[in-house]
Design an enzyme around this catalytic site. Structure first.
Site, PDB file in Angstrom:
ATOM      1  CE1 TYR A  20      19.849 -25.270  14.477  1.00  0.00           C
ATOM      2  CE2 TYR A  20      21.950 -25.488  14.959  1.00  0.00           C
ATOM      3  CZ  TYR A  20      21.119 -25.674  14.151  1.00  0.00           C
ATOM      4  OH  TYR A  20      21.475 -26.051  13.003  1.00  0.00           O
ATOM      5  CG  HIS A  30      18.524 -21.676   9.871  1.00  0.00           C
ATOM      6  ND1 HIS A  30      18.767 -21.878  11.514  1.00  0.00           N
ATOM      7  CD2 HIS A  30      18.477 -23.164   9.491  1.00  0.00           C
ATOM      8  CE1 HIS A  30      18.757 -23.133  11.878  1.00  0.00           C
ATOM      9  NE2 HIS A  30      18.630 -23.835  10.607  1.00  0.00           N
TER      10      HIS A  30
END
Length: 267
Positions: A39, A97
């Site tokens: 991110y 992730h």
């Protein structure tokens, strides 16, 4: 371990926007912040947490290891870098992730490195994200279901992921629902609006209450204070069988997060 049922997602939030969203969220009462290495906003999340002056132990912070850092040589160093950016000695939860694209890094290698990070005190809990049942079974064989705190996956009325959720429930693994409002699609949905009108709530509230009724952890995202407040204070309601059937009818398998390297999803 306690985890707030509703958290603040930060996907796609960058720079000052990310900082302001987390700052507002903490001011309003959020105590669960979700971020990730990819991110590129861990520094902003860390700065907002630091500026809040809220005791670190009162905030649940999740981050995620990106696919490039899944090897034994890279995972722990990358997590330490994340901690540096987040200005904290530990995170409460660290997730893989995505499964390693094309299985470039064996799952066992990544999970054992993640378990080592937990043993070192860098993270209190560990888990996975975007793992379908097949990958989750592999993870359970390697670590045991008791070590897998959660599986964070996309869940909303248009992608209800019932088969996967049922499997996680059987294995006593919590499910964390990301993109719970399907990036605003929920807000304009006539079916959800109709159900909401019967309860005096919004369509967004219907979606969040529906997820909560399934005992899911929920991490919506917003940059607007009014939306952050509304999401945090969603009502707990009981749906009728008819209403649940109406919501079930919205499931068309629409998937928002589906990169080229995604695993084979459950049908």
């Amino acid at each position: 371990m306690h985890i707030p049922v509703l958290g603040l997602g930060t996907f796609r939030l960058k720079d000052e926007v990310a900082f302001n969203s987390v700052k507002m969220g903490l001011e309003i009462g959020y105590r669960h912040i979700d971020t990730a290495q990819i991110y590129e906003n861990e520094s902003e999340v860390g700065a907002a947490v630091k500026e809040s002056n809220i005791p670190r132990e009162e905030i649940f912070i999740t981050t995620k290891i990106w696919t490039e850092n899944l090897s034994a040589a890279k995972l722990i160093p990358s997590l330490k870098e994340s901690l540096k950016k987040l200005q904290t000695d530990y995170v409460d939860l660290t997730l893989i992730h995505w499964p390693s694209p094309n299985q470039a890094v064996p799952l066992e290698e990544s999970l054992l490195a993640l378990k080592e990070a937990k043993d070192l005190g860098l993270t209190k809990e560990i888990g996975v994200s975007n793992f379908p049942i097949a990958e989750l079974k592999k993870a359970i064989e390697i670590l045991g279901s008791e070590e897998i705190f959660t599986n964070q996956v996309e869940v909303h009325p248009y992608l209800q992921n019932k088969k996967l959720i049922d499997f996680c429930n059987t294995e006593d693994i919590m499910v964390t629902a990301y993109m719970p409002l399907a990036y605003g699609k929920v807000v304009k949905d006539e079916t959800l609006i109709k159900i909401g009108e019967k309860h005096g709530i919004s369509a967004a509230d219907v979606a969040l209450a529906w997820l909560h009724e399934q005992d899911l952890i929920i991490i919506p995202s917003s940059t607007k204070r009014v939306n952050l407040e509304n999401n945090l204070n969603f009502p707990e309601i009981s749906f009728s069988k008819k209403e649940l059937s109406m919501i079930a009818g919205l499931d068309d398998g629409s998937r928002i997060a589906n990169p080229p390297f995604a695993p084979t999803w459950d049908k």
